[in-house]
Scaffold this motif. Structure first.
Motif, PDB file in Angstrom:
ATOM      1  N   VAL A  53     -32.273  80.545 -83.316  1.00  0.00           N
ATOM      2  CA  VAL A  53     -32.057  81.739 -84.123  1.00  0.00           C
ATOM      3  C   VAL A  53     -33.426  82.284 -84.481  1.00  0.00           C
ATOM      4  N   HIS A  54     -33.736  83.459 -83.959  1.00  0.00           N
ATOM      5  CA  HIS A  54     -35.008  84.129 -84.226  1.00  0.00           C
ATOM      6  C   HIS A  54     -34.821  84.938 -85.499  1.00  0.00           C
ATOM      7  N   VAL A  55     -35.601  84.614 -86.527  1.00  0.00           N
ATOM      8  CA  VAL A  55     -35.449  85.245 -87.833  1.00  0.00           C
ATOM      9  C   VAL A  55     -36.591  86.233 -88.042  1.00  0.00           C
ATOM     10  N   TYR A  56     -36.236  87.484 -88.264  1.00  0.00           N
ATOM     11  CA  TYR A  56     -37.208  88.525 -88.570  1.00  0.00           C
ATOM     12  C   TYR A  56     -36.978  88.943 -90.012  1.00  0.00           C
ATOM     13  N   GLY A  57     -37.871  88.543 -90.909  1.00  0.00           N
ATOM     14  CA  GLY A  57     -37.746  88.882 -92.321  1.00  0.00           C
ATOM     15  C   GLY A  57     -38.843  88.218 -93.121  1.00  0.00           C
ATOM     16  N   GLU A  58     -39.164  88.805 -94.264  1.00  0.00           N
ATOM     17  CA  GLU A  58     -40.249  88.276 -95.086  1.00  0.00           C
ATOM     18  C   GLU A  58     -39.782  87.598 -96.353  1.00  0.00           C
ATOM     19  N   ALA A  59     -38.511  87.686 -96.670  1.00  0.00           N
ATOM     20  CA  ALA A  59     -38.015  87.051 -97.891  1.00  0.00           C
ATOM     21  C   ALA A  59     -38.210  85.541 -97.806  1.00  0.00           C
ATOM     22  N   PRO A  60     -38.496  84.900 -98.932  1.00  0.00           N
ATOM     23  CA  PRO A  60     -38.687  83.436 -98.908  1.00  0.00           C
ATOM     24  C   PRO A  60     -37.482  82.682 -98.349  1.00  0.00           C
ATOM     25  N   SER A  61     -36.318  83.254 -98.462  1.00  0.00           N
ATOM     26  CA  SER A  61     -35.113  82.578 -97.970  1.00  0.00           C
ATOM     27  C   SER A  61     -34.840  82.843 -96.491  1.00  0.00           C
ATOM     28  N   SER A  62     -35.656  83.673 -95.849  1.00  0.00           N
ATOM     29  CA  SER A  62     -35.402  84.037 -94.453  1.00  0.00           C
ATOM     30  C   SER A  62     -35.394  82.836 -93.527  1.00  0.00           C
ATOM     31  N   LEU A  63     -36.317  81.920 -93.716  1.00  0.00           N
ATOM     32  CA  LEU A  63     -36.393  80.754 -92.835  1.00  0.00           C
ATOM     33  C   LEU A  63     -35.130  79.909 -92.936  1.00  0.00           C
ATOM     34  N   SER A  64     -34.694  79.628 -94.144  1.00  0.00           N
ATOM     35  CA  SER A  64     -33.492  78.808 -94.307  1.00  0.00           C
ATOM     36  C   SER A  64     -32.229  79.576 -93.918  1.00  0.00           C
ATOM     37  N   ALA A  65     -32.279  80.904 -93.945  1.00  0.00           N
ATOM     38  CA  ALA A  65     -31.108  81.715 -93.588  1.00  0.00           C
ATOM     39  C   ALA A  65     -30.704  81.507 -92.134  1.00  0.00           C
ATOM     40  N   GLY A  66     -31.627  81.155 -91.270  1.00  0.00           N
ATOM     41  CA  GLY A  66     -31.306  80.954 -89.865  1.00  0.00           C
ATOM     42  C   GLY A  66     -30.759  79.586 -89.537  1.00  0.00           C
ATOM     43  N   ALA A  67     -30.957  78.612 -90.419  1.00  0.00           N
ATOM     44  CA  ALA A  67     -30.566  77.226 -90.136  1.00  0.00           C
ATOM     45  C   ALA A  67     -29.054  77.045 -90.012  1.00  0.00           C
ATOM     46  N   ASP A  68     -28.297  77.607 -90.921  1.00  0.00           N
ATOM     47  CA  ASP A  68     -26.842  77.427 -90.901  1.00  0.00           C
ATOM     48  C   ASP A  68     -26.218  78.071 -89.659  1.00  0.00           C
ATOM     49  N   PRO A  69     -26.540  79.334 -89.348  1.00  0.00           N
ATOM     50  CA  PRO A  69     -25.986  79.902 -88.112  1.00  0.00           C
ATOM     51  C   PRO A  69     -26.414  79.135 -86.861  1.00  0.00           C
ATOM     52  N   ALA A  70     -27.634  78.614 -86.851  1.00  0.00           N
ATOM     53  CA  ALA A  70     -28.107  77.854 -85.686  1.00  0.00           C
ATOM     54  C   ALA A  70     -27.245  76.614 -85.470  1.00  0.00           C
ATOM     55  N   ARG A  71     -26.975  75.880 -86.541  1.00  0.00           N
ATOM     56  CA  ARG A  71     -26.130  74.677 -86.439  1.00  0.00           C
ATOM     57  C   ARG A  71     -24.712  75.024 -85.974  1.00  0.00           C
ATOM     58  N   LYS A  72     -24.139  76.067 -86.577  1.00  0.00           N
ATOM     59  CA  LYS A  72     -22.767  76.455 -86.230  1.00  0.00           C
ATOM     60  C   LYS A  72     -22.671  76.925 -84.781  1.00  0.00           C
ATOM     61  N   LEU A  73     -23.626  77.736 -84.353  1.00  0.00           N
ATOM     62  CA  LEU A  73     -23.592  78.242 -82.980  1.00  0.00           C
ATOM     63  C   LEU A  73     -23.834  77.131 -81.961  1.00  0.00           C
ATOM     64  N   ALA A  74     -24.671  76.153 -82.315  1.00  0.00           N
ATOM     65  CA  ALA A  74     -24.894  75.018 -81.415  1.00  0.00           C
ATOM     66  C   ALA A  74     -23.587  74.260 -81.197  1.00  0.00           C
ATOM     67  N   ALA A  75     -22.830  74.064 -82.256  1.00  0.00           N
ATOM     68  CA  ALA A  75     -21.546  73.369 -82.137  1.00  0.00           C
ATOM     69  C   ALA A  75     -20.560  74.181 -81.293  1.00  0.00           C
ATOM     70  N   VAL A  76     -20.498  75.478 -81.533  1.00  0.00           N
ATOM     71  CA  VAL A  76     -19.570  76.349 -80.799  1.00  0.00           C
ATOM     72  C   VAL A  76     -19.884  76.370 -79.306  1.00  0.00           C
ATOM     73  N   HIS A  77     -21.177  76.382 -78.966  1.00  0.00           N
ATOM     74  CA  HIS A  77     -21.585  76.512 -77.561  1.00  0.00           C
ATOM     75  C   HIS A  77     -21.904  75.170 -76.902  1.00  0.00           C
ATOM     76  N   GLY A  78     -21.703  74.060 -77.631  1.00  0.00           N
ATOM     77  CA  GLY A  78     -21.933  72.740 -77.063  1.00  0.00           C
ATOM     78  C   GLY A  78     -23.395  72.438 -76.778  1.00  0.00           C
ATOM     79  N   ALA A  79     -24.298  73.054 -77.536  1.00  0.00           N
ATOM     80  CA  ALA A  79     -25.729  72.819 -77.349  1.00  0.00           C
ATOM     81  C   ALA A  79     -26.164  71.579 -78.119  1.00  0.00           C
TER      82      ALA A  79
END
Length: 89
Positions: A53-79
């Protein structure tokens, strides 16, 4: 985005010389965008697979915002792996 799901290369794509088919594609349906950040997920189909998950944003929470979708999408796509790539400051 038109090329995202086709496996084709753009004329200037550096990966074109290594393979006859793209190994990474944008997961267009999972892109998230708002006024603070953009989350652009990709799936690398080499080996056991990696969702990035490529995150484009400057908010302090931007980095952690990508972690949850990355985990969920990995499970969905069998990665086997999920990664976050941050382009903040």
């Amino acid at each position: 985005m038109e090329i995202a799901g086709t496996g084709r290369f753009l004329p200037y794509d550096k990966d074109r010389r290594w393979s006859n088919r793209k190994a990474e594609r944008v997961l267009v349906d999972a892109i998230e965008h708002d006024e603070r950040q953009t989350l652009l997920p990709t799936l690398v189909e080499r080996g056991a697979g990696v969702v990035k998950v490529h995150v484009y944003g400057e908010a302090p929470s931007s980095l952690s915002a990508g972690a949850d979708p990355a985990r969920k999408l990995a499970a969905v796509h069998g990665a086997a792996k999920a990664r976050v790539v941050w382009f903040g400051s």
